[in-house]
Design a protein around this motif. Structure first.
Motif, PDB file in Angstrom:
ATOM      1  N   GLY A  30       9.901 -24.367 -33.883  1.00 43.53           N
ATOM      2  CA  GLY A  30       9.643 -25.636 -34.541  1.00 43.53           C
ATOM      3  C   GLY A  30       9.673 -26.813 -33.587  1.00 43.53           C
ATOM      4  N   VAL A  31       9.070 -26.641 -32.415  1.00 41.61           N
ATOM      5  CA  VAL A  31       9.094 -27.671 -31.373  1.00 41.61           C
ATOM      6  C   VAL A  31       7.775 -28.437 -31.345  1.00 41.61           C
ATOM      7  N   GLY A  32       7.747 -29.503 -30.529  1.00 46.66           N
ATOM      8  CA  GLY A  32       6.546 -30.308 -30.422  1.00 46.66           C
ATOM      9  C   GLY A  32       5.430 -29.638 -29.656  1.00 46.66           C
ATOM     10  N   ALA A  33       5.776 -28.766 -28.698  1.00 43.43           N
ATOM     11  CA  ALA A  33       4.755 -28.120 -27.879  1.00 43.43           C
ATOM     12  C   ALA A  33       5.318 -26.853 -27.257  1.00 43.43           C
ATOM     13  N   ALA A  34       4.401 -25.947 -26.907  1.00 47.60           N
ATOM     14  CA  ALA A  34       4.761 -24.718 -26.202  1.00 47.60           C
ATOM     15  C   ALA A  34       3.618 -24.385 -25.258  1.00 47.60           C
ATOM     16  N   SER A  35       3.926 -23.697 -24.170  1.00 49.92           N
ATOM     17  CA  SER A  35       2.858 -23.403 -23.218  1.00 49.92           C
ATOM     18  C   SER A  35       3.199 -22.223 -22.323  1.00 49.92           C
ATOM     19  N   LEU A  36       2.129 -21.649 -21.786  1.00 50.41           N
ATOM     20  CA  LEU A  36       2.230 -20.730 -20.659  1.00 50.41           C
ATOM     21  C   LEU A  36       1.677 -21.522 -19.483  1.00 50.41           C
ATOM     22  N   SER A  37       2.557 -21.962 -18.605  1.00 48.01           N
ATOM     23  CA  SER A  37       2.138 -22.830 -17.512  1.00 48.01           C
ATOM     24  C   SER A  37       2.121 -22.068 -16.198  1.00 48.01           C
ATOM     25  N   LEU A  38       1.218 -22.463 -15.324  1.00 48.65           N
ATOM     26  CA  LEU A  38       1.071 -21.854 -14.001  1.00 48.65           C
ATOM     27  C   LEU A  38       1.280 -22.939 -12.954  1.00 48.65           C
ATOM     28  N   ILE A  39       2.117 -22.644 -11.978  1.00 50.67           N
ATOM     29  CA  ILE A  39       2.420 -23.623 -10.937  1.00 50.67           C
ATOM     30  C   ILE A  39       1.576 -23.302  -9.711  1.00 50.67           C
ATOM     31  N   ALA A  40       0.525 -24.104  -9.507  1.00 52.63           N
ATOM     32  CA  ALA A  40      -0.367 -23.922  -8.368  1.00 52.63           C
ATOM     33  C   ALA A  40       0.126 -24.766  -7.190  1.00 52.63           C
ATOM     34  N   GLU A  41      -0.736 -24.981  -6.218  1.00 52.60           N
ATOM     35  CA  GLU A  41      -0.299 -25.646  -4.985  1.00 52.60           C
ATOM     36  C   GLU A  41       0.164 -27.074  -5.231  1.00 52.60           C
ATOM     37  N   ASP A  42      -0.627 -27.834  -5.991  1.00 54.76           N
ATOM     38  CA  ASP A  42      -0.299 -29.241  -6.189  1.00 54.76           C
ATOM     39  C   ASP A  42      -0.140 -29.643  -7.650  1.00 54.76           C
ATOM     40  N   ALA A  43      -0.419 -28.718  -8.568  1.00 53.82           N
ATOM     41  CA  ALA A  43      -0.426 -29.104  -9.974  1.00 53.82           C
ATOM     42  C   ALA A  43       0.056 -27.974 -10.869  1.00 53.82           C
ATOM     43  N   GLN A  44       0.443 -28.360 -12.061  1.00 51.66           N
ATOM     44  CA  GLN A  44       0.765 -27.408 -13.121  1.00 51.66           C
ATOM     45  C   GLN A  44      -0.445 -27.309 -14.046  1.00 51.66           C
ATOM     46  N   PHE A  45      -0.897 -26.071 -14.283  1.00 54.93           N
ATOM     47  CA  PHE A  45      -2.018 -25.831 -15.180  1.00 54.93           C
ATOM     48  C   PHE A  45      -1.535 -25.009 -16.370  1.00 54.93           C
ATOM     49  N   PHE A  46      -2.229 -25.146 -17.503  1.00 54.23           N
ATOM     50  CA  PHE A  46      -1.849 -24.405 -18.698  1.00 54.23           C
ATOM     51  C   PHE A  46      -2.860 -23.304 -18.987  1.00 54.23           C
ATOM     52  N   LYS A  47      -2.380 -22.076 -18.962  1.00 55.09           N
ATOM     53  CA  LYS A  47      -3.218 -20.958 -19.394  1.00 55.09           C
ATOM     54  C   LYS A  47      -3.358 -20.983 -20.908  1.00 55.09           C
ATOM     55  N   SER A  48      -2.308 -21.409 -21.576  1.00 57.05           N
ATOM     56  CA  SER A  48      -2.321 -21.554 -23.029  1.00 57.05           C
ATOM     57  C   SER A  48      -1.341 -22.655 -23.396  1.00 57.05           C
ATOM     58  N   ALA A  49      -1.684 -23.444 -24.405  1.00 59.50           N
ATOM     59  CA  ALA A  49      -0.793 -24.537 -24.807  1.00 59.50           C
ATOM     60  C   ALA A  49      -1.046 -24.919 -26.257  1.00 59.50           C
ATOM     61  N   VAL A  50       0.022 -25.318 -26.930  1.00 62.89           N
ATOM     62  CA  VAL A  50      -0.043 -25.870 -28.285  1.00 62.89           C
ATOM     63  C   VAL A  50       0.751 -27.167 -28.271  1.00 62.89           C
ATOM     64  N   GLY A  51       0.177 -28.235 -28.780  1.00 63.65           N
ATOM     65  CA  GLY A  51       0.896 -29.500 -28.814  1.00 63.65           C
ATOM     66  C   GLY A  51       0.296 -30.521 -27.865  1.00 63.65           C
ATOM     67  N   PRO A  52       0.891 -31.710 -27.793  1.00 67.78           N
ATOM     68  CA  PRO A  52       0.341 -32.832 -27.018  1.00 67.78           C
ATOM     69  C   PRO A  52       0.618 -32.706 -25.521  1.00 67.78           C
ATOM     70  N   LEU A  53      -0.072 -31.787 -24.866  1.00 66.87           N
ATOM     71  CA  LEU A  53       0.107 -31.573 -23.436  1.00 66.87           C
ATOM     72  C   LEU A  53      -1.198 -31.853 -22.705  1.00 66.87           C
ATOM     73  N   ARG A  54      -1.098 -32.437 -21.535  1.00 67.48           N
ATOM     74  CA  ARG A  54      -2.285 -32.647 -20.713  1.00 67.48           C
ATOM     75  C   ARG A  54      -2.770 -31.300 -20.183  1.00 67.48           C
ATOM     76  N   GLU A  55      -4.026 -31.269 -19.758  1.00 65.47           N
ATOM     77  CA  GLU A  55      -4.567 -30.027 -19.207  1.00 65.47           C
ATOM     78  C   GLU A  55      -3.856 -29.641 -17.926  1.00 65.47           C
ATOM     79  N   GLU A  56      -3.395 -30.634 -17.197  1.00 65.76           N
ATOM     80  CA  GLU A  56      -2.634 -30.372 -15.979  1.00 65.76           C
ATOM     81  C   GLU A  56      -1.724 -31.548 -15.691  1.00 65.76           C
TER      82      GLU A  56
END
Length: 268
Positions: free
Chosen positions: A149-175
């Motif tokens: 019951g949270v505001g957002a959830a994600s599967l995030s990937l930590i690349a060289e300079d940025a965090q990217f989302f493989k999957s996300a629900v909620g108010p999250l930026r693409e990176e």
């Protein structure tokens, strides 16, 4: 005597309700809970007794937060170094090449630069980055979002300079910039990270993702691993309000992360 009996009855009802929530969660992600976590830890499917004990919290998931001595606890087939790649003519393998063959277990023996290069190599080998959404991950992330019951959830990937989302629900930026991503801390510490109130934690109180969108006040993340054990990202949940995260909640997040990890292992 009526008072204590009523209290016990309420406690039993609460346990039954929690068991029902967990079974519904397992059904949501389309997996048999009797086979779920034992298979991830290299065991045969658990018995009905073990499943019941696990759901009622009498039996805990095996801990998988591992420190520098992790390799000695892993099955032999996981610690056995892979055959070295054939060297190009005239080039001799250096010491760091040999240490890199140990995978993440040898991280402390490598230079920070080489360790990060090996981690990024592991991430790219999963073929998760820049490859679009996949139903298996979307299902788990959506289940985590709904269950907690949270505001957002994600599967995030930590690349060289940025965090990217493989999957996300909620108010999250693409990176997001890696330096600000709370998941970066989870990846670096190789253990679950729970922040009940970011404004009460000096490490994150002034973070732009706390002070601005998505206004993270609560965070819980669990690390995910690529080939050779390198940490590549997290399964995480966040909220815009501070909140508690009980041992039972942590256990559920570990289980959901195990589902994702099993799929990553299979594809690599």
């Amino acid at each position: 005597m009526r008072g204590p009996r009523q209290r016990v009855s309420r406690e039993v009802d609460a346990i039954d309700k929690e068991v029902k929530r967990r079974l519904e969660l397992a059904a949501t992600i389309g997996l048999d809970p009797q086979k779920l976590w034992p298979s991830y830890f290299g065991r045969s499917p658990c018995s009905a007794f073990e499943l019941d004990a696990y759901l009622h919290e009498a039996l805990a998931l095996p801990a998988i937060e591992r420190g520098p001595d992790a390799a000695k606890d892993l099955p032999a087939e996981q610690t056995r170094a892979r055959p070295a790649r054939r060297q190009t003519a005239g080039r001799q393998p250096d010491k760091e090449d040999a240490l890199a063959a140990l995978g993440a277990a040898g991280k402390s023996l490598l230079s920070p630069e080489r360790a990060e290069a090996e981690r990024l190599k592991s991430l790219h080998e999963t073929d998760l980055l820049y490859t679009g959404p996949e139903e298996v991950y979307d299902r788990v992330v959506a289940a985590a979002w709904k269950f907690f019951g949270v505001g957002a959830a994600s599967l995030s990937l930590i690349a060289e300079d940025a965090q990217f989302f493989k999957s996300a629900v909620g108010p999250l930026r693409e990176e997001a910039p890696r330096i600000f991503a709370l998941c970066t801390e989870t990846v670096e510490r190789n253990a679950m990270l729970v922040i009940n109130d970011t404004l009460s934690d000096d490490r994150f109180a002034s973070n732009p993702l706390v002070m601005g969108e998505p206004y993270i006040r609560f965070y819980a993340g669990y690390p995910l691993h690529g080939p050779r054990g390198w940490n590549i990202g997290t399964l995480c949940v966040i909220d815009q309000q501070p909140r508690s995260f009980s041992p039972s909640d942590q256990q559920v997040l570990r289980t959901l992360a195990a589902v994702v990890q099993k799929d990553i292992d299979a594809r690599t």
